[in-house]
Design a protein around this motif. Structure first.
Motif, PDB file in Angstrom:
ATOM      1  N   VAL A 199      -9.628   5.458  -5.804  1.00 11.97           N
ATOM      2  CA  VAL A 199      -9.207   5.773  -7.174  1.00 11.97           C
ATOM      3  C   VAL A 199     -10.360   5.545  -8.146  1.00 11.97           C
ATOM      4  O   VAL A 199     -11.319   4.827  -7.860  1.00 11.97           O
ATOM      5  N   ARG A 200     -10.221   6.164  -9.318  1.00 13.24           N
ATOM      6  CA  ARG A 200     -11.103   5.869 -10.443  1.00 13.24           C
ATOM      7  C   ARG A 200     -10.220   5.527 -11.644  1.00 13.24           C
ATOM      8  O   ARG A 200      -9.046   5.882 -11.682  1.00 13.24           O
ATOM      9  N   PHE A 201     -10.826   4.853 -12.612  1.00 17.57           N
ATOM     10  CA  PHE A 201     -10.070   4.403 -13.769  1.00 17.57           C
ATOM     11  C   PHE A 201     -10.590   5.124 -15.006  1.00 17.57           C
ATOM     12  O   PHE A 201     -11.765   5.060 -15.339  1.00 17.57           O
ATOM     13  N   GLU A 202      -9.690   5.795 -15.674  1.00 20.79           N
ATOM     14  CA  GLU A 202     -10.074   6.540 -16.857  1.00 20.79           C
ATOM     15  C   GLU A 202     -10.077   5.685 -18.111  1.00 20.79           C
ATOM     16  O   GLU A 202     -10.655   6.036 -19.112  1.00 20.79           O
ATOM     17  N   GLU A 203      -9.393   4.565 -18.039  1.00 22.77           N
ATOM     18  CA  GLU A 203      -9.416   3.588 -19.120  1.00 22.77           C
ATOM     19  C   GLU A 203      -9.190   2.236 -18.513  1.00 22.77           C
ATOM     20  O   GLU A 203      -8.584   2.110 -17.459  1.00 22.77           O
ATOM     21  N   THR A 238       0.817  -1.213   0.000  1.00 26.08           N
ATOM     22  CA  THR A 238       0.000   0.000   0.000  1.00 26.08           C
ATOM     23  C   THR A 238       0.851   1.263   0.000  1.00 26.08           C
ATOM     24  O   THR A 238       0.502   2.250  -0.662  1.00 26.08           O
ATOM     25  N   GLN A 239       1.970   1.238   0.709  1.00 21.35           N
ATOM     26  CA  GLN A 239       2.839   2.414   0.688  1.00 21.35           C
ATOM     27  C   GLN A 239       3.440   2.625  -0.702  1.00 21.35           C
ATOM     28  O   GLN A 239       3.619   3.771  -1.153  1.00 21.35           O
ATOM     29  N   ALA A 240       3.758   1.524  -1.407  1.00 22.68           N
ATOM     30  CA  ALA A 240       4.284   1.648  -2.766  1.00 22.68           C
ATOM     31  C   ALA A 240       3.225   2.207  -3.715  1.00 22.68           C
ATOM     32  O   ALA A 240       3.509   3.084  -4.544  1.00 22.68           O
ATOM     33  N   LEU A 241       1.987   1.731  -3.592  1.00 26.35           N
ATOM     34  CA  LEU A 241       0.910   2.254  -4.429  1.00 26.35           C
ATOM     35  C   LEU A 241       0.637   3.719  -4.115  1.00 26.35           C
ATOM     36  O   LEU A 241       0.343   4.522  -5.020  1.00 26.35           O
ATOM     37  N   ARG A 242       0.744   4.083  -2.844  1.00 23.69           N
ATOM     38  CA  ARG A 242       0.553   5.483  -2.474  1.00 23.69           C
ATOM     39  C   ARG A 242       1.592   6.370  -3.149  1.00 23.69           C
ATOM     40  O   ARG A 242       1.262   7.441  -3.686  1.00 23.69           O
ATOM     41  N   LEU A 243       2.851   5.937  -3.146  1.00 20.77           N
ATOM     42  CA  LEU A 243       3.895   6.720  -3.809  1.00 20.77           C
ATOM     43  C   LEU A 243       3.598   6.887  -5.292  1.00 20.77           C
ATOM     44  O   LEU A 243       3.757   7.982  -5.862  1.00 20.77           O
ATOM     45  N   ARG A 244       3.164   5.811  -5.940  1.00 23.45           N
ATOM     46  CA  ARG A 244       2.901   5.889  -7.375  1.00 23.45           C
ATOM     47  C   ARG A 244       1.728   6.817  -7.690  1.00 23.45           C
ATOM     48  O   ARG A 244       1.694   7.458  -8.743  1.00 23.45           O
ATOM     49  N   LEU A 245       0.782   6.904  -6.773  1.00 16.75           N
ATOM     50  CA  LEU A 245      -0.412   7.714  -7.007  1.00 16.75           C
ATOM     51  C   LEU A 245      -0.267   9.154  -6.535  1.00 16.75           C
ATOM     52  O   LEU A 245      -0.895  10.056  -7.093  1.00 16.75           O
ATOM     53  N   ALA A 246       0.552   9.376  -5.510  1.00 18.59           N
ATOM     54  CA  ALA A 246       0.574  10.683  -4.855  1.00 18.59           C
ATOM     55  C   ALA A 246       1.881  11.446  -4.996  1.00 18.59           C
ATOM     56  O   ALA A 246       1.921  12.641  -4.679  1.00 18.59           O
ATOM     57  N   ASP A 247       2.952  10.797  -5.440  1.00 17.25           N
ATOM     58  CA  ASP A 247       4.252  11.454  -5.512  1.00 17.25           C
ATOM     59  C   ASP A 247       4.682  11.544  -6.977  1.00 17.25           C
ATOM     60  O   ASP A 247       4.905  10.517  -7.624  1.00 17.25           O
ATOM     61  N   GLY A 275       4.712   7.720 -13.780  1.00 17.92           N
ATOM     62  CA  GLY A 275       5.181   7.724 -15.159  1.00 17.92           C
ATOM     63  C   GLY A 275       4.504   8.766 -16.023  1.00 17.92           C
ATOM     64  O   GLY A 275       5.059   9.236 -17.013  1.00 17.92           O
ATOM     65  N   ARG A 276       3.286   9.169 -15.665  1.00 21.25           N
ATOM     66  CA  ARG A 276       2.575  10.153 -16.473  1.00 21.25           C
ATOM     67  C   ARG A 276       3.189  11.544 -16.359  1.00 21.25           C
ATOM     68  O   ARG A 276       2.929  12.416 -17.190  1.00 21.25           O
ATOM     69  N   THR A 277       3.990  11.779 -15.326  1.00 22.12           N
ATOM     70  CA  THR A 277       4.605  13.093 -15.148  1.00 22.12           C
ATOM     71  C   THR A 277       6.128  13.011 -15.223  1.00 22.12           C
ATOM     72  O   THR A 277       6.830  13.857 -14.704  1.00 22.12           O
ATOM     73  N   GLY A 278       6.619  11.975 -15.873  1.00 18.32           N
ATOM     74  CA  GLY A 278       8.055  11.868 -16.093  1.00 18.32           C
ATOM     75  C   GLY A 278       8.773  10.878 -15.217  1.00 18.32           C
ATOM     76  O   GLY A 278       9.955  10.607 -15.420  1.00 18.32           O
ATOM     77  N   GLY A 279       8.090  10.328 -14.201  1.00 20.73           N
ATOM     78  CA  GLY A 279       8.729   9.331 -13.352  1.00 20.73           C
ATOM     79  C   GLY A 279       9.010   8.065 -14.140  1.00 20.73           C
ATOM     80  O   GLY A 279       8.246   7.675 -15.009  1.00 20.73           O
ATOM     81  N   ARG A 302      -2.329  -3.052 -15.185  1.00 23.44           N
ATOM     82  CA  ARG A 302      -3.726  -3.174 -15.581  1.00 23.44           C
ATOM     83  C   ARG A 302      -4.573  -1.944 -15.303  1.00 23.44           C
ATOM     84  O   ARG A 302      -5.601  -1.736 -15.943  1.00 23.44           O
ATOM     85  N   LEU A 303      -4.168  -1.132 -14.351  1.00 20.94           N
ATOM     86  CA  LEU A 303      -4.987   0.022 -13.990  1.00 20.94           C
ATOM     87  C   LEU A 303      -4.551   1.255 -14.767  1.00 20.94           C
ATOM     88  O   LEU A 303      -4.049   2.230 -14.205  1.00 20.94           O
ATOM     89  N   GLY A 304      -4.737   1.199 -16.068  1.00 20.28           N
ATOM     90  CA  GLY A 304      -4.342   2.333 -16.893  1.00 20.28           C
ATOM     91  C   GLY A 304      -5.175   3.566 -16.573  1.00 20.28           C
ATOM     92  O   GLY A 304      -6.391   3.494 -16.402  1.00 20.28           O
ATOM     93  N   GLY A 305      -4.531   4.724 -16.483  1.00 19.93           N
ATOM     94  CA  GLY A 305      -5.237   5.956 -16.216  1.00 19.93           C
ATOM     95  C   GLY A 305      -5.813   6.068 -14.828  1.00 19.93           C
ATOM     96  O   GLY A 305      -6.738   6.844 -14.600  1.00 19.93           O
TER      97      GLY A 305
END
Length: 415
Positions: A406-410, A259-268, A273-277, A377-380
């Motif tokens: 979260v919500r999924f845009e695709e 959960t901490q890893a998912l939090r980093l991917r979503l909040a940091d 990857g969508r912002t250059g990570g 699998r959770l694109g967007g």
């Protein structure tokens, strides 16, 4: 730095205005809590496990290693705790229920611990990692299919809290129905208190006892059977002790890490990857261990004799809590530590000495797949709340995001 000093005659129980340890696992900025404690007290600080129940919190790397490696002076068995012996901590209190003496790999020392540890170590050595990966992918697929069908989810409670325990239950030999039952019992254990929590814990133990009896009669290709086949001829009590602690506590550690890893991917942004990570799931998990470990504090040890640690007088029977995150932060500021692994502080999370984590490799395999499958699998995927509003829920020892809505845009189909 102003450090409060104690005299040789002062006892832990006599110190006042102490910080509750729970602040280190639920604060939005735990590093500030550790630093405040270190500024006031030095590398060994008095804290409260609950009102009226003090303990020492180890915040220095050298002091931490001393406690973790020296079983002859710092025991894990809470029967050595003076506050338990004198009745200050009762079995019905919150911390008393958690730290009550148990016959398990995490709770005993000496010959008994070494025997149980051999059972677990040898069983984990026999794990087929390809099979472990396939089982993990299976449970990820089921969980992700469910959340994707809705378009919204809480990735903590609907994904990360479910998959690790389902995986380990399967590896130990439980079928799907039994694995879901174990998951249900585990949720009740961590959510309930008092009689309800004990009832759920007893239900877990009963399920494991039935599994052991079944594998005694008909061995199979699972970890429970591997333990039963051990050359030391373990008793049912031995196997129950080994399986219960490893399956239940190990899964909770995994939940925090994932959960901490998912939090980093979503909040940091550094991990998105969508912002250059560009960091992978493995990189993210490694970053978590160094910056937001799932177990900021390890289970306490209990001093077997009067001693001095970090300039503090520790009395026989005092509880001493290894502050993993606090010591990790302290290590960054001191480069002359002989125990420090150059460039890598995350190893602190796995512990050291006799009670170091026995499941480091399988835990890593599971976490990498669970995080990787979610990212694949959770694109967007997008948080539905501001990142700064995410809060932590935790015990004295663990810290987990309360939710990751979260919500999924695709939607990406499984491959």
């Amino acid at each position: 730095m102003t450090v409060t000093t104690t005299t040789q005659s002062e006892r832990l129980i006599d110190l006042e205005d102490l910080t509750p340890l729970i602040e280190t696992t639920t604060s939005a900025e735990p590093a500030r809590v550790y630093e405040r404690l270190r500024t006031q007290w030095g590398n060994v600080a008095p804290v409260l496990l609950e009102p009226g129940v003090p303990a020492w919190l180890v915040l220095g790397h050298r002091e931490l290693v001393t406690v973790l490696r020296n079983e002859a002076l710092f025991a894990r068995d809470s029967r050595n705790w003076s506050l338990l012996q004198d009745g200050t901590v009762g079995p019905d209190s919150g911390v008393g229920g958690v730290l009550a003496p148990r016959d398990g790999i995490y709770y005993v020392d000496g010959v008994r611990h070494r025997h149980l540890r051999r059972l677990v170590d040898d069983a984990f050595e026999s794990i087929d990692e390809h099979r472990l990966a396939a089982i993990t992918e299976h449970w990820c697929r089921i969980a992700l299919d469910r959340v994707l069908a809705k378009g919204r989810a809480d990735l903590v409670n609907e994904y990360a809290r479910a998959v690790p325990l389902l995986v380990m239950s399967t590896m130990f030999g439980l079928d799907s129905e039994q694995a879901y039952a174990m998951l249900s019992h585990a949720r009740r254990v961590f959510q309930a208190r008092g009689a309800a929590g004990r009832e759920a814990l007893n239900a877990q133990r009963s399920l494991i006892a039935d599994l052991i009896a079944s594998r005694r009669a008909a061995p199979s290709d699972d970890l429970t059977s591997a333990i039963l086949r051990h050359p030391s001829a373990p008793t049912d009590v031995d196997v129950q002790s080994a399986v219960s602690a490893t399956l239940i506590l190990g899964s909770e550690f995994e939940v925090g890490w994932i959960t901490q890893a998912l939090r980093l991917r979503l909040a940091d942004p550094r991990f998105d990857g969508r912002t250059g990570g560009r960091l992978s799931a493995s990189d993210t998990l490694a970053a978590v261990l160094g910056s937001a470990p799932p177990a900021p504090n390890a289970a306490p040890r209990f001093a077997l004799a009067d001693t001095t640690l970090g300039g503090r007088k520790i009395l026989a029977g005092d509880a001493v809590v290894p502050g993993i995150l606090g010591a990790s932060a302290e290590s960054r500021a001191s480069g002359d530590d002989i125990w420090l692994e150059s460039g890598n502080l995350s190893y602190l999370t796995w512990g050291a000495g006799p009670h170091a984590c026995p499941a480091r490799r399988p835990a890593t395999v599971i976490a990498q797949i669970v995080v990787g499958e979610a990212l694949r699998r959770l694109g967007g995927v997008t948080l539905t709340v501001p990142p700064e509003s995410l809060s932590a829920t935790g015990t004295l020892w663990s810290s987990v995001p309360r939710e990751l809505p979260v919500r999924f845009e695709e939607h990406r189909p499984a491959r």
